[in-house]
Design an enzyme around this catalytic site. Sequence first.
Site, PDB file in Angstrom:
ATOM      1  N   LYS A 100     -72.515  61.020 -13.865  1.00  0.00           N
ATOM      2  CA  LYS A 100     -72.026  62.245 -14.430  1.00  0.00           C
ATOM      3  C   LYS A 100     -71.320  63.232 -13.785  1.00  0.00           C
ATOM      4  CE  LYS A 100     -77.135  63.614 -16.320  1.00  0.00           C
ATOM      5  NZ  LYS A 100     -77.626  61.650 -15.935  1.00  0.00           N
TER       6      LYS A 100
HETATM    7  C1  LIG Z   1     -78.349  61.491 -16.867  1.00  0.00           C
HETATM    8  C2  LIG Z   1     -78.412  59.690 -17.454  1.00  0.00           C
HETATM    9  C3  LIG Z   1     -78.725  59.229 -17.629  1.00  0.00           C
HETATM   10  C4  LIG Z   1     -79.089  59.700 -19.090  1.00  0.00           C
HETATM   11  O1  LIG Z   1     -77.844  60.176 -20.424  1.00  0.00           O
HETATM   12  P1  LIG Z   1     -77.596  60.945 -21.571  1.00  0.00           P
HETATM   13  O2  LIG Z   1     -76.740  61.423 -21.784  1.00  0.00           O
HETATM   14  O3  LIG Z   1     -78.755  62.163 -20.956  1.00  0.00           O
HETATM   15  O4  LIG Z   1     -78.309  60.432 -22.487  1.00  0.00           O
HETATM   16  C5  LIG Z   1     -78.918  57.560 -17.777  1.00  0.00           C
HETATM   17  N1  LIG Z   1     -78.911  57.233 -16.501  1.00  0.00           N
HETATM   18  C6  LIG Z   1     -78.532  58.091 -15.274  1.00  0.00           C
HETATM   19  C7  LIG Z   1     -78.327  57.426 -14.450  1.00  0.00           C
HETATM   20  C8  LIG Z   1     -78.291  59.351 -15.218  1.00  0.00           C
HETATM   21  O5  LIG Z   1     -77.710  59.807 -14.776  1.00  0.00           O
END
Ligand SMILES: *Cc1c(COP(=O)(O)O)cnc(C)c1O
Length: 456
Positions: free
Chosen positions: A111
């Site tokens: 993120k």
């Molecule tokens: C947010 C997240 C995901 C999922 O991503 P999306 O865009 O919601 O599909 C997968 N792995 C981790 C570690 C995350 O923080």
Amino acid sequence: MQYLSTRDYGPVSFDQVLADGLAPDGGLYLPIDYPQISPDQQKIFQNKSYIEIAFDIIYPYVSQAYEAQQLKDMLEKAYANFDTAEITPLKKISENCYFLELFHGPTLAFKDVALQLLGLFYEALLKKSDSFKTVLGATSGDTGPAAIEGLKNCDKVRIYMLYPYGRISDIQRKQMTTVAAKNVVPVAVEGSFDDCQNLVKEAFSDANFRKEMHLTAVNSISWARLLPQIVYYFYAQSRLNLQQGQVPHFVVPTGNFGDIFAGFVARYMGLEADFTLAANQNDILSRLVNNNDYSQKEVRASQSPSIDIQVASNFERYLFELNGRDAQQTAQMMHDFKQRGLLELPTDTYEQLQLEVSAAAVSEVETTKTITNIYKKHGYMIDPHTAVAVKAAEKLKLKQMVCLATAHPAKFPKAVAAAINIFPDLPQKQQHILQKEERFVKIAPELTALKELMRQ
Ligand SMILES: *Cc1c(COP(=O)(O)O)cnc(C)c1O
């Protein structure tokens, strides 16, 4: 570039998209069309840095809001906090298995790739409008720290991040509570993650309060969060050295469908690639792909909490594309889903979806075993989300794969230790947070308590 919503609102500018998050008609914003990156341009990417590629991908989407040099400066600044110049390095662990490491940012999860840049987009927007914003969010662990890191230097933004008291990992909590910035308020709610989310929803649906506070959200429905994620798919392809005719096969641990949809956007822009969606025991999305069954069930907590979902909020964007960009049809389907908790795609739409993506769901036991196996075979530690991707690829017998490694193993130490008996070390740069003093406010799960806090 102009934008429209999946339910027909628009066209609007990038700044409007950024300011709104969700479109006023309840839909999600998408660009009016997708700029094309030709095969020749993609070839040149082999000799460009991550940041140069990022500029080529992102600029056409934001050129009305920023000068070229301004975007270049933002990209340099956003990714200066990553611990490698490659930003998202591609690790080869065997002839046909690669990991795209997306966890080299300040909070050790993918993120950061988006939120580091989003903070700078906000800063530029608020400078222009001479206004302020209050970010209100709820986090089950990864979004909160990344949002705080991305926004803590914007002095025109105040951030209230709600998390369930005692129910997130120590590292995740400390990444929020040890940030010494006056505009950041971590809020421990005496309740569950659902309580936190409900509080946020209630605050947003109080129109007066929303206006008074200039409330805004930074959750993954924001187009500005998807945009920076398109880049690493092109970047990975440029570093793979595939033979003529071979295309990369990306395997994406999927929750809200944001990350994988960014990959689809890369494909709409001209990237040739295959995709697999990896789910844990919360398998609504893999049931859709494999059985045309998109029906809501109870969320069951897993070792990969960031993909524990009931409804994938970004799925509406893909539905809109599958529907040939028919906003009315999309709105109708989303309305039906809300009423019935169930969606079944028309046959031709479903067949199209099956051509574009494959999927598999992975159990808790399989997740643990996969962490063990990869460590034993290759001496490489993976986090439980990444393990879900690896196992999904194995189940589908993929011949070649690029698994998206979405979090650093040290972010989920218990799950990793349960599999390999070793507690993964936090990277050197992160270790100081373990000793730092924590600062947060605790409230009851009630809107009055939240409002009182925010008005202080
Ligand atoms: C947010 C997240 C995901 C999922 O991503 P999306 O865009 O919601 O599909 C997968 N792995 C981790 C570690 C995350 O923080």
